[in-house]
Design an enzyme around this catalytic site. Structure first.
Site, PDB file in Angstrom:
ATOM      1  N   ASP A   1     -91.584  -3.718 -10.779  1.00  0.00           N
ATOM      2  CA  ASP A   1     -92.383  -4.933 -11.004  1.00  0.00           C
ATOM      3  C   ASP A   1     -92.833  -5.031 -12.458  1.00  0.00           C
ATOM      4  O   ASP A   1     -93.001  -4.023 -13.140  1.00  0.00           O
ATOM      5  CB  ASP A   1     -93.602  -4.911 -10.065  1.00  0.00           C
ATOM      6  CG  ASP A   1     -94.245  -6.286  -9.930  1.00  0.00           C
ATOM      7  OD1 ASP A   1     -93.588  -7.293 -10.260  1.00  0.00           O
ATOM      8  OD2 ASP A   1     -95.407  -6.340  -9.488  1.00  0.00           O
TER       9      ASP A   1
ATOM     10  N   ASN B   1     -88.877 -13.741  -2.773  1.00  0.00           N
ATOM     11  CA  ASN B   1     -88.483 -14.112  -4.143  1.00  0.00           C
ATOM     12  C   ASN B   1     -87.566 -15.338  -4.193  1.00  0.00           C
ATOM     13  O   ASN B   1     -87.433 -15.968  -5.242  1.00  0.00           O
ATOM     14  CB  ASN B   1     -87.814 -12.932  -4.872  1.00  0.00           C
ATOM     15  CG  ASN B   1     -88.767 -11.807  -5.266  1.00  0.00           C
ATOM     16  OD1 ASN B   1     -88.370 -10.642  -5.360  1.00  0.00           O
ATOM     17  ND2 ASN B   1     -90.035 -12.131  -5.518  1.00  0.00           N
TER      18      ASN B   1
HETATM   19  C1  IPE Z   1     -92.084  -7.269  -5.371  1.00  0.00           C
HETATM   20  O1  IPE Z   1     -92.539  -7.839  -6.539  1.00  0.00           O
HETATM   21  C2  IPE Z   1     -90.624  -7.556  -5.190  1.00  0.00           C
HETATM   22  C3  IPE Z   1     -89.730  -6.868  -6.103  1.00  0.00           C
HETATM   23  C4  IPE Z   1     -90.067  -5.979  -6.998  1.00  0.00           C
HETATM   24  C5  IPE Z   1     -88.338  -7.198  -5.947  1.00  0.00           C
HETATM   25  P1  IPE Z   1     -93.213  -9.279  -6.564  1.00  0.00           P
HETATM   26  O2  IPE Z   1     -93.564  -9.556  -7.970  1.00  0.00           O
HETATM   27  O3  IPE Z   1     -92.349 -10.270  -5.877  1.00  0.00           O
HETATM   28  O4  IPE Z   1     -94.523  -9.051  -5.660  1.00  0.00           O
HETATM   29  P2  IPE Z   1     -95.939  -9.759  -5.708  1.00  0.00           P
HETATM   30  O5  IPE Z   1     -95.667 -11.233  -5.676  1.00  0.00           O
HETATM   31  O6  IPE Z   1     -96.601  -9.342  -6.982  1.00  0.00           O
HETATM   32  O7  IPE Z   1     -96.668  -9.243  -4.513  1.00  0.00           O
HETATM   33  C1  IPE Z   2     -90.008  -7.803 -10.891  1.00  0.00           C
HETATM   34  O1  IPE Z   2     -90.657  -8.420 -11.937  1.00  0.00           O
HETATM   35  C2  IPE Z   2     -88.647  -8.398 -10.608  1.00  0.00           C
HETATM   36  C3  IPE Z   2     -88.572  -9.173  -9.358  1.00  0.00           C
HETATM   37  C4  IPE Z   2     -89.559  -9.362  -8.512  1.00  0.00           C
HETATM   38  C5  IPE Z   2     -87.305  -9.807  -9.052  1.00  0.00           C
HETATM   39  P1  IPE Z   2     -91.421  -9.800 -11.756  1.00  0.00           P
HETATM   40  O2  IPE Z   2     -90.460 -10.903 -12.001  1.00  0.00           O
HETATM   41  O3  IPE Z   2     -92.140  -9.863 -10.467  1.00  0.00           O
HETATM   42  O4  IPE Z   2     -92.456  -9.718 -12.954  1.00  0.00           O
HETATM   43  P2  IPE Z   2     -93.984 -10.129 -12.955  1.00  0.00           P
HETATM   44  O5  IPE Z   2     -94.633  -9.464 -11.784  1.00  0.00           O
HETATM   45  O6  IPE Z   2     -94.013 -11.622 -12.840  1.00  0.00           O
HETATM   46  O7  IPE Z   2     -94.512  -9.636 -14.258  1.00  0.00           O
HETATM   47 MG    MG Z   3     -93.999  -9.298  -9.860  1.00  0.00          MG
END
Ligand code: IPE
Ligand code: IPE
Ligand code: MG
Length: 252
Positions: free
Chosen positions: A25, A73
């Site tokens: 993340d 997502n």
């Molecule tokens: C969790 O991260 C999913 C992945 C790392 C693929 P998200 O960014 O989607 O989760 P939330 O929204 O912060 O809970």
């Molecule tokens: C994790 O990074 C990747 C996926 C969830 C696909 P994020 O895209 O959630 O990055 P933040 O949480 O917005 O910084």
């Molecule tokens: Mg995220």
């Protein structure tokens, strides 16, 4: 053999987590800090994937599971979803030789039928090419949700006619999950500081040790993985027993 750093050589082989799961993340925030678009963050995050997978394999970890794309997502802007699918396809089509050279078998969990056809085909192709690899299993969680996985398991149980109450046990239920062939994770790493599970492996994480780091995923490399493993090795896993019982078991 790559040179081992000082920290890495303090890892105790007998206490190595067999299975490390990672919630990757913070790609968007990494890009934001640098005034880049979110997609640049995902692109940089792929470099971390390559680095961490290789490092885990060299350390001797047997299973790595990466939460790469959640069932939720899909609700992100189409441009971002398309870019993530493109990056995934690129990873799959360029990585098979490296995976094979390193003895890494590719596996996937999630509602894989929801992936675009070309990504699904690339996934199947890489899984097929790496089927014989035995040193480590890399599982990508794609279009994955823990609740969705549990529901899919229940649906399959019912349609199999295996639903008579006395047949249902934790072992039997586990065999209906996407992870039927995987051990439960010993260590869960979440980058970017969020203290939540975000629908990841809800059943399997029951006794997993959790390690949260503020480091954003695109900055997370081998040294961070080593630190997480060393932190894990200092924990006492009790599984509901008393500390004393655990110590007696260790000497037996
Ligand atoms: C969790 O991260 C999913 C992945 C790392 C693929 P998200 O960014 O989607 O989760 P939330 O929204 O912060 O809970
Ligand atoms: C994790 O990074 C990747 C996926 C969830 C696909 P994020 O895209 O959630 O990055 P933040 O949480 O917005 O910084
Ligand atoms: Mg995220």
């Amino acid at each position: 053999m790559p040179m081992k750093g000082k920290l890495e050589s303090s890892i105790l082989p007998e206490k190595l987590p067999a299975h490390i799961a990672i919630i990757m993340d913070g790609n968007g925030r990494w890009a934001n800090v640098k005034n880049l678009d979110r997609i640049s963050g995902h692109r940089e995050g792929m470099k971390s994937v390559r680095s961490v997978v290789r490092a885990a394999r060299n350390i001797g970890v047997r299973y790595v599971t990466l939460y790469a794309f959640s069932a939720q997502n899909w609700q992100r802007p189409k441009l971002e979803v398309d870019a993530l699918m493109g990056l995934l396809k690129h990873y799959l089509s360029t990585e098979s030789d490296t995976l094979i050279e390193n003895g890494i078998r590719l596996n996937a969990i999630g509602r894989l039928r929801e992936l675009p056809e070309d990504v699904h085909a690339a996934l199947d192709d890489t899984m097929e090419k790496t089927r014989h690899c035995r040193d480590m299993t890399l599982t990508l969680a794609l279009s994955y949700g823990g609740r969705e996985e549990i529901l899919d398991a229940v649906k399959r149980m019912v349609s199999d006619g295996a639903s008579s109450p006395e047949n249902i046990s934790t072992a039997n239920f586990s065999s209906y999950l996407y992870t039927a062939n995987l051990p439960e994770p010993d260590l869960l790493i979440r980058t970017s500081g969020e203290m939540r599970i975000s629908n990841f492996m809800l059943w399997q994480l029951a006794y997993t040790e959790i390690y949260v780091t503020k480091t954003l995923w695109p900055d997370f490399r081998k040294g961070h993985l080593v630190k997480a493993i060393l932190n894990y090795q200092k924990r006492e896993r009790r599984f509901g027993l008393t500390g004393e019982q655990v110590k007696i078991r260790e000497v037996i």
